[in-house]
Design a protein around this motif. Structure first.
Motif, PDB file in Angstrom:
ATOM      1  N   TRP A   1       0.486   3.703  10.019  1.00 28.83           N
ATOM      2  CA  TRP A   1      -0.533   2.710  10.332  1.00 28.83           C
ATOM      3  C   TRP A   1      -1.922   3.129   9.854  1.00 28.83           C
ATOM      4  O   TRP A   1      -2.733   2.287   9.501  1.00 28.83           O
ATOM      5  CB  TRP A   1      -0.575   2.452  11.836  1.00 28.83           C
TER       6      TRP A   1
ATOM      7  N   GLY B   1      -2.456   5.307   7.307  1.00 26.49           N
ATOM      8  CA  GLY B   1      -2.429   5.680   5.898  1.00 26.49           C
ATOM      9  C   GLY B   1      -2.460   7.164   5.613  1.00 26.49           C
ATOM     10  O   GLY B   1      -2.844   7.590   4.518  1.00 26.49           O
TER      11      GLY B   1
ATOM     12  N   LYS C   1      -3.001  -0.412   8.579  1.00 19.73           N
ATOM     13  CA  LYS C   1      -2.186  -0.921   7.479  1.00 19.73           C
ATOM     14  C   LYS C   1      -1.642  -2.305   7.814  1.00 19.73           C
ATOM     15  O   LYS C   1      -1.152  -2.551   8.919  1.00 19.73           O
ATOM     16  CB  LYS C   1      -1.031   0.040   7.198  1.00 19.73           C
TER      17      LYS C   1
ATOM     18  N   LEU D   1      -7.984   3.877   9.737  1.00 19.40           N
ATOM     19  CA  LEU D   1      -8.157   4.425   8.389  1.00 19.40           C
ATOM     20  C   LEU D   1      -9.339   5.382   8.292  1.00 19.40           C
ATOM     21  O   LEU D   1      -9.364   6.277   7.444  1.00 19.40           O
ATOM     22  CB  LEU D   1      -8.328   3.271   7.391  1.00 19.40           C
TER      23      LEU D   1
ATOM     24  N   PRO E   1       0.829  -1.218   0.000  1.00 20.39           N
ATOM     25  CA  PRO E   1       0.000   0.000   0.000  1.00 20.39           C
ATOM     26  C   PRO E   1       0.860   1.262   0.000  1.00 20.39           C
ATOM     27  O   PRO E   1       1.667   1.459   0.905  1.00 20.39           O
ATOM     28  CB  PRO E   1      -0.802  -0.117   1.301  1.00 20.39           C
TER      29      PRO E   1
ATOM     30  N   PHE F   1      -5.356  -2.409   4.011  1.00 20.66           N
ATOM     31  CA  PHE F   1      -5.750  -2.030   5.373  1.00 20.66           C
ATOM     32  C   PHE F   1      -6.846  -2.979   5.842  1.00 20.66           C
ATOM     33  O   PHE F   1      -7.724  -3.364   5.061  1.00 20.66           O
ATOM     34  CB  PHE F   1      -6.254  -0.587   5.417  1.00 20.66           C
TER      35      PHE F   1
ATOM     36  N   HIS G   1       0.217   4.063   0.868  1.00 14.65           N
ATOM     37  CA  HIS G   1      -0.307   4.985   1.881  1.00 14.65           C
ATOM     38  C   HIS G   1       0.435   4.610   3.160  1.00 14.65           C
ATOM     39  O   HIS G   1       0.310   3.484   3.640  1.00 14.65           O
ATOM     40  CB  HIS G   1      -1.813   4.833   2.071  1.00 14.65           C
TER      41      HIS G   1
END
Length: 381
Positions: free
Chosen positions: A125, A127, A281, A267, A120, A252, A122
């Motif tokens: 944790w 993002g 994440k 998130l 990911p 996530f 992003h």
């Protein structure tokens, strides 16, 4: 050529030479950094992209490495990026929750920086950063992490002739964008791909019986009807990389740490969607034996505790991953209603044995990733 024209030509040429000298003195020539030709990445990890405006260069990576380890990036010159990302711990810090210049515990556990090119894109944790460049500047300015004013940092670096030269060679000038570019470039080179598991994939060795059983369990989603036992790990920790899937926010997940009443935003704080509450994440499991404690808040001290959580400790909530809810090795006619993998003791130990094969000792000993500054020795009295 007439005698009148020659002096005029000489004057013009002399003027151009002087102008060129003045330009090179006050304004550096066009930046032409060297492409990082020696950089390689394993093809099994899949496709990755380098930002077009921040290509990997020898000068940029070298500068980023210096900045990563330089404590001047913090307000009181006591904390660097490496303070919370130690190479010997696969660029984590061994704490449940990291501590910066304020002395206060942060909200999250320090994440490994291995293989950030994939998974990911992003970061953190929750993002909250959409690129490594954005990620690089957030801790520097965070009041509890490094608490540094970027203008002050730029002034400090500008006062250093060595940094002036390095920035000139890599990017042209010292500014916040180029500081982020350099740190992100260094972080992209932190590729971990020589663990025992990688050597197994390359056909260089065989895994032990326990490790091989653990690998098969890791890769399998349990299917009781097909008599297929599995640890369900692969459903979130994608193969080879063992990190989250990279499509949008697929990397996530809510992995059952808390019930609805105790769910942290995760998130949801970024997307503003209730369906994302409690999702964090999915981290890489590369070098996982070195990166304890585990989870976003460091609540588990050992891999055994992690396995026990997934086996018997899942807490149900509205956003719990359906891949976890349906994963069980329990027969369908069982009276047990609790979500449970129902792994045997030997299966848990086998999965842990496999996880240990993900340790890459060349990664944690690679001099290209190490502290470039001289270590100050305290003299014995």
């Amino acid at each position: 050529m007439s005698k009148r024209v020659l002096p005029v030509i000489l004057v013009i040429v002399s003027s151009l030479l002087l102008l060129g000298l003045a330009y090179s003195f006050f304004w550096p020539t066009a930046v032409r950094p060297t492409p990082l030709s020696a950089f390689t990445a394993p093809f099994v990890y899949g496709h990755f992209q380098i930002p077009a405006d921040n290509p990997l260069t020898k000068e940029g990576v070298a500068l980023g490495r210096l900045l990563f380890y330089d404590k001047r990036l913090s307000a009181d010159n006591t904390v660097s990026c490496a303070t919370c990302h130690l190479q010997r711990l696969a660029f984590t810090d061994g704490k449940a929750r990291s501590v910066g210049v304020s002395g206060k515990e942060l909200a999250f556990n320090s994440m490994s920086l291995a293989n950030t090119l994939w998974g990911p894109q992003h970061f953190f944790w929750d993002g909250r950063a959409q690129s490594l460049e954005e990620q690089a500047l957030i801790p520097i300015q965070h009041p509890d992490e490094m608490a540094q004013d970027l203008d002050q940092l730029i002034d400090e670096l500008t006062a250093d002739e060595h940094y002036l030269k390095l920035f000139r060679q890599a990017y042209g000038e010292i500014n916040a964008k180029n500081i982020a570019f350099a740190i992100a470039s260094f972080e992209r080179t932190l590729v971990s791909a020589n663990s025992k598991y990688d050597q197994f994939l390359r056909g260089e060795l065989k895994l032990s019986a326990d490790e091989e059983l653990g690998r098969k369990l890791f890769m399998a989603h349990p299917d009781v009807k097909a008599s297929l036992r599995g640890g369900n790990c692969i459903d979130c920790h994608s193969q080879f990389l063992t990190s989250g899937f990279n499509a949008k926010f697929d990397g996530f997940a809510n992995n059952g740490l808390d019930s609805d009443s105790n769910l942290k935003p995760g998130l949801e704080k970024i997307t503003k969607m209730k369906a994302d509450r409690g999702k964090f994440k999915v981290p890489t499991l590369r070098n996982i034996a070195l990166t304890a404690p585990y989870m976003h808040d460091g609540r588990f001290a050992t891999l055994r505790q992690v396995l026990d959580h997934y086996d018997q400790g899942i807490k149900v909530s509205a956003t719990l991953s359906p891949l976890i809810m349906e994963a069980t090795n329990q027969p369908s006619d069982s009276e047990q209603l609790q979500i449970s993998l129902n792994l045997s003791e030997d299966e848990k130990l086998a999965i842990i044995a496999f996880l240990h094969t993900l340790t890459d000792y060349t990664f944690i000993d690679n001099e290209n990733f190490s502290n470039p500054f001289p270590i100050k020795r305290v003299p014995h009295e």
